[in-house]
Design an enzyme around this catalytic site. Sequence first.
Site, short mmCIF file in Angstrom:
data_model
loop_
_atom_site.label_atom_id
_atom_site.label_comp_id
_atom_site.label_asym_id
_atom_site.label_seq_id
_atom_site.Cartn_x
_atom_site.Cartn_y
_atom_site.Cartn_z
N LEU A 44 0.87 -1.17 0.00
CA LEU A 44 0.00 0.00 0.00
C LEU A 44 0.91 1.23 0.00
O LEU A 44 1.91 1.25 0.72
CB LEU A 44 -0.90 0.04 1.24
CG LEU A 44 -2.26 -0.64 1.18
CD1 LEU A 44 -2.93 -0.54 2.56
CD2 LEU A 44 -3.15 -0.02 0.13
N ASP A 45 0.56 2.24 -0.79
CA ASP A 45 1.34 3.48 -0.79
C ASP A 45 1.32 4.10 0.60
O ASP A 45 0.35 3.90 1.37
CB ASP A 45 0.75 4.48 -1.79
CG ASP A 45 0.98 4.06 -3.24
OD1 ASP A 45 1.95 3.32 -3.49
OD2 ASP A 45 0.19 4.47 -4.10
N PRO A 46 2.34 4.87 0.96
CA PRO A 46 2.37 5.50 2.29
C PRO A 46 1.11 6.31 2.61
O PRO A 46 0.64 6.30 3.75
CB PRO A 46 3.61 6.40 2.21
CG PRO A 46 4.51 5.70 1.25
CD PRO A 46 3.59 5.11 0.21
#
Length: 308
Positions: A44-46
């Site tokens: 998951l992206d930050p």
Amino acid sequence: MKRQSNKPGGLVIVDKPSGFTSHDVVAKMRGMARTRRVGHAGTLDPMATGVLVLGLERATKLLGHLALTEKEYVGTVRLGQTTVTDDAEGEITASTPAHGLAREEIDAGVAKLSGAIMQVPSKVSAIKIDGKRSYKRVLDGEDVEIPARPVTVSSFAVHSVHEAEAADGTPVTDLLVSVVCSSGTYIRALARDLGAGLGVGGHLTALRRTRVGPYKLDRARTLEQLQAAVDDPEGGGLPVMPLADAADAAFTRWDVAEAQARLLLNGARIPMPLFEGDGPVAAFGPDGTFLALVENQGGRAKSLAVFA
């Protein structure tokens, strides 16, 4: 030969906080579970929050197969601005007034990005181009070209449309959306392409993953909740989903007899029935033991990973 742990392990479903990378969460879990053998089933992206599936010990062998399952998201798309990252973490590269967009136009744009489509992933991503991460090439000032690849967007729905004003004064339109898609789909790229198709640009301002395969937010726990469970002397410790339960939830189940189980565990390719759908099948012994993930090859079971 690398020694493998005999601990059965299992899955931990984490509600990832914003600002953490998936690797950050893995590092936290290594400390909580007191093992180095931790992995995740898809990053998951930050900026994003929500379901991140972690595997402990032998359950790490499941992760590559779980990563290929369908995923579900809710998020906010901002029409009227583009960014270098296709989300709110990147520098704004263009602004176009985006008030007054007809709902019919928006829905038509969404329809074009639904179903089986060819998608160009976001340039600021971990995809490798000639052995180097795409985001590193972008940071080095390179003009990156990533080839389109096939993805499936099973559902792309707009739940609300709200006109607003960006921090720089640009009239923008924010869309609350939900997406169900195949592995490898970039929701950031959907936002970018929707805005481009409408002629105003777009990017993602919020994203929450609500499901990975069968694992939903109702099973997820925050890092704080997980740490509290570990620290509670009267509690049950870290809430780990056993391997057998994890496999039964995510894959088609095949119950085999004792003789079949012995042959399967010894590497024999035993006759296997046809099951609906594609993907691995979880083989279970007569006592309920999870034996292996297998696939059908010419009517016989080929082991992908053995767990018993």
